[in-house]
Design a protein around this motif. Structure first.
Motif, short mmCIF file in Angstrom:
data_model
loop_
_atom_site.label_atom_id
_atom_site.label_comp_id
_atom_site.label_asym_id
_atom_site.label_seq_id
_atom_site.Cartn_x
_atom_site.Cartn_y
_atom_site.Cartn_z
N ARG A 261 -0.23 11.29 -0.52
CA ARG A 261 -1.23 11.32 -1.58
C ARG A 261 -1.45 9.94 -2.22
N THR A 262 -0.36 9.20 -2.52
CA THR A 262 -0.51 7.94 -3.26
C THR A 262 -0.69 6.72 -2.37
N ARG A 263 -0.24 6.78 -1.13
CA ARG A 263 -0.39 5.72 -0.13
C ARG A 263 0.13 4.35 -0.63
N PRO A 264 1.45 4.26 -0.86
CA PRO A 264 2.01 2.98 -1.32
C PRO A 264 1.97 1.92 -0.22
N GLY A 265 1.87 0.66 -0.65
CA GLY A 265 1.90 -0.46 0.29
C GLY A 265 3.27 -1.10 0.38
N LEU A 266 4.13 -0.87 -0.64
CA LEU A 266 5.51 -1.36 -0.62
C LEU A 266 6.41 -0.23 -1.09
N VAL A 267 7.49 0.00 -0.39
CA VAL A 267 8.45 1.01 -0.80
C VAL A 267 9.84 0.39 -0.83
N GLU A 268 10.61 0.79 -1.83
CA GLU A 268 11.99 0.32 -1.94
C GLU A 268 12.89 1.49 -2.24
N THR A 269 13.97 1.58 -1.48
CA THR A 269 15.00 2.58 -1.73
C THR A 269 16.31 2.04 -1.17
N HIS A 270 17.36 2.87 -1.24
CA HIS A 270 18.66 2.46 -0.72
C HIS A 270 18.67 2.55 0.81
N PRO A 271 19.47 1.72 1.48
CA PRO A 271 19.50 1.77 2.95
C PRO A 271 19.76 3.16 3.52
N ASN A 272 20.66 3.91 2.91
CA ASN A 272 20.96 5.24 3.46
C ASN A 272 19.83 6.23 3.23
N ASN A 273 18.99 6.00 2.23
CA ASN A 273 17.79 6.83 2.08
C ASN A 273 16.76 6.48 3.14
N PHE A 274 16.67 5.20 3.50
CA PHE A 274 15.75 4.82 4.57
C PHE A 274 16.14 5.51 5.88
N ILE A 275 17.44 5.69 6.11
CA ILE A 275 17.87 6.43 7.31
C ILE A 275 17.28 7.84 7.28
N GLN A 276 17.35 8.49 6.13
CA GLN A 276 16.76 9.83 6.00
C GLN A 276 15.25 9.79 6.24
N TRP A 277 14.62 8.72 5.78
CA TRP A 277 13.16 8.63 5.86
C TRP A 277 12.66 8.32 7.27
N GLU A 278 13.57 8.06 8.21
CA GLU A 278 13.13 7.85 9.59
C GLU A 278 12.30 9.03 10.08
N GLU A 279 12.64 10.24 9.62
CA GLU A 279 11.91 11.41 10.09
C GLU A 279 10.47 11.44 9.57
N LEU A 280 10.15 10.63 8.57
CA LEU A 280 8.78 10.55 8.08
C LEU A 280 7.87 9.79 9.05
#
Length: 532
Positions: A261-280
């Motif tokens: 919905r918001t279509r961000p151009g930059l995202v920041e989170t913790h490295p282990n959350n990025f692992i979870q976000w691989e499925e996105l």
């Protein structure tokens, strides 16, 4: 340009939102959860609206009796209002102490004792839950209740509607301005004392790095609200006027629809959350398609994760920007990855020390520097280093080697000056050169892995603790093929992902994990009973 953005060599949290609102008042800020204390304000706010919330909270804190230089601990359920309450406390000259919602009551008891009867902002759920066994009356000056539910233990902030607004109070920039805590990966968290000056020296290099995204990109932040890094990120992007998404829940099922919905151009989170976000990367609506920049700090990130995230972007020349740092020092080194370079990256490389701001060296057991390419204990010089560990100054000074700070990491600098991590000092296993390197290889070899952590077993043998996506079964044949050229290890323990002990920034607590392994209290996926 930077002199205009940051005219003082100090970073005052109390005026962060006010200053941003004066320049970019209508800039939108979207939340995934309403503010706990002011849910009626909804999820769609602006810089100006948030500045008003901070001003309002500051007035309520003053009306409750909080005064300059007094410590005010904030320990409540996860919500963006943690950071807003901290900024409000700073606005009236008090010293906010941000304590993770994930900390146990036992640890909170110890930290409140070190704080010597601070004010405490918490909520009714915490008082009835994690804090139920604590004698809050003796541990604190007074309890203030955030949220909308009253509790007889404290004063409800939401009820102080008539509190008059006040002008901000500025303390000297060398005085304590913020107290945060270490991740607690090795035991009870340490309380770190920051000043407006030390926070500024951390902010400045990050402000420079973020120059290309000023006002141009929508920024999504999904990070621990109690960590100093979150306040730095706020400082950077509020100074630049970027629209913001501020998110509490890192679950990919929650994040995906928001990003769509918001279509961000930059995202920041913790490295282990990025692992979870691989499925996105393959999720409906392509939630990562708009992302031009991924930003991460706290810890090194797995090469597989970098490749998947960059591959999911449909923007031209997407980048993964990685900062390596420590809570006590702020950012130390940095690097960026492109889709091409990500395929060849060494996961142990954390880039170059930030030029002009940081000096790094590796030293031997005698404390003397070792040659380039030779592994040693990493030490750093930084003007952003915290003043001390509150109540544990001797422990703080034990990590000093003259003007150098011992990081607790093993690593080396190559001939070009790039920094490589090997392991934490405390996590090293004699039969393995680098646990972290083997974990990177396994993550890249086995797509089904969501986490792998190699720890020392009770008999000294390395034990791989593994988690899979959705706790799916682990293919034992694929595992044996992946480890066939590695040093000998025990068979893997397949553990539910939710059972891994973690810090507020999602780092695995390896010491606690090792203790659970020794106690036989780790459940396995197959049996859902203790692994013995």
């Amino acid at each position: 340009m930077l002199n205009r953005l940051l005219p003082e060599r100090a970073f005052y949290l109390g005026q962060l939102f006010e200053n941003a609102a004066a320049r970019f008042g209508s800039t939108p800020v979207t939340l995934d959860q309403p503010l706990a204390t002011f849910p009626e304000r909804g999820r769609d706010l602006t810089y100006a609206a948030l500045a008003d919330v901070v001003d309002d909270l500051a007035a309520r804190l003053w009306a409750a009796g909080v005064r300059p230089a007094e410590r005010i601990a904030v320990h409540k359920g996860a919500n963006f209002d943690i950071a807003l309450i901290a900024c409000a406390a700073a606005r009236i000259g008090a010293v906010p102490v941000t304590l993770s919602p994930a900390l146990s009551g036992q640890i909170i008891d110890e930290l409140l004792r070190r704080l010597d009867q601070p004010w405490l902002v918490t909520d009714a759920d915490k008082i009835d839950g994690d804090l139920a066994d604590l004698n809050l009356e003796s541990l604190t000056r007074r309890v203030l209740v955030a949220g909308t539910r009253e509790h007889p233990t404290g004063l409800l902030l939401a009820g102080l509607d008539d509190a008059p607004r006040r002008d901000p109070v500025r303390m000297h920039p060398s005085q304590p301005a913020l107290i945060t805590h270490t991740s607690g990966t090795t035991g009870v968290s340490k309380l770190m004392v920051h000043t407006a000056q030390t926070i500024f020296h951390r902010l400045l290099p990050q402000q420079i790095i973020a120059w290309p995204v000023r006002r141009r990109e929508r920024v999504a932040l999904c990070m621990s609200f109690v960590h100093s890094r979150f306040f730095h990120s706020l400082g950077v992007f509020l100074n630049y006027g970027n629209p913001l998404d501020v998110l509490v829940d890192p679950d990919p099922d929650v994040i995906g629809p928001i990003f769509t919905r918001t279509r961000p151009g930059l995202v920041e989170t913790h490295p282990n959350n990025f692992i979870q976000w691989e499925e996105l990367a393959d999720a409906p609506g392509a939630p990562l398609a708009s992302v031009r920049y991924y930003s991460t700090t706290f810890d090194a990130i797995h090469p597989r994760t970098i490749q998947r995230l960059l591959g999911a972007s449909r923007r031209r020349n997407p980048l993964m920007v990685q900062l390596y740092g420590q809570s006590e020092t702020g950012p130390i080194s940095g690097w960026w990855y492109t889709p091409n370079s990500a395929r060849e990256t060494d996961g142990r490389c954390v880039g170059f020390p930030l030029p002009g701001f940081i000096k790094v060296r590796a030293v031997g057991e005698d404390g003397a520097p070792v040659r380039r390419g030779e592994a040693g204990h990493l030490e750093v010089r930084s003007r952003g280093r915290v003043l001390t560990y509150l109540g544990e100054d001797g422990r703080y000074r034990s990590q000093l080697n003259g003007s150098w700070w011992r990081l607790g990491d093993m690593g080396y600098l190559n001939r070009l000056g790039m920094l490589f991590l090997i392991d934490r000092d405390i996590d090293q296993i004699d039969s393995i050169d680098s646990n972290l390197e083997l974990e990177d290889v396994l993550m890249s070899s086995l797509d089904e892995l969501l986490e792998v952590v190699i720890v020392k077993g009770p008999d000294g043998t390395p034990v791989p603790i593994v988690c899979t996506r959705k706790d799916a079964p682990l293919d034992q044949d694929r595992w044996r093929k992946a480890v066939q050229d590695m040093p000998p290890m025990s068979d893997p323990l397949h553990v539910p992902f939710a059972d891994l002990p973690r810090t507020s920034t999602w780092k695995v607590q390896r010491v606690q994990l090792t203790r659970m392994l020794e106690e036989g209290s780790l459940r396995t996926v197959d049996s859902r009973t203790a692994a013995r």
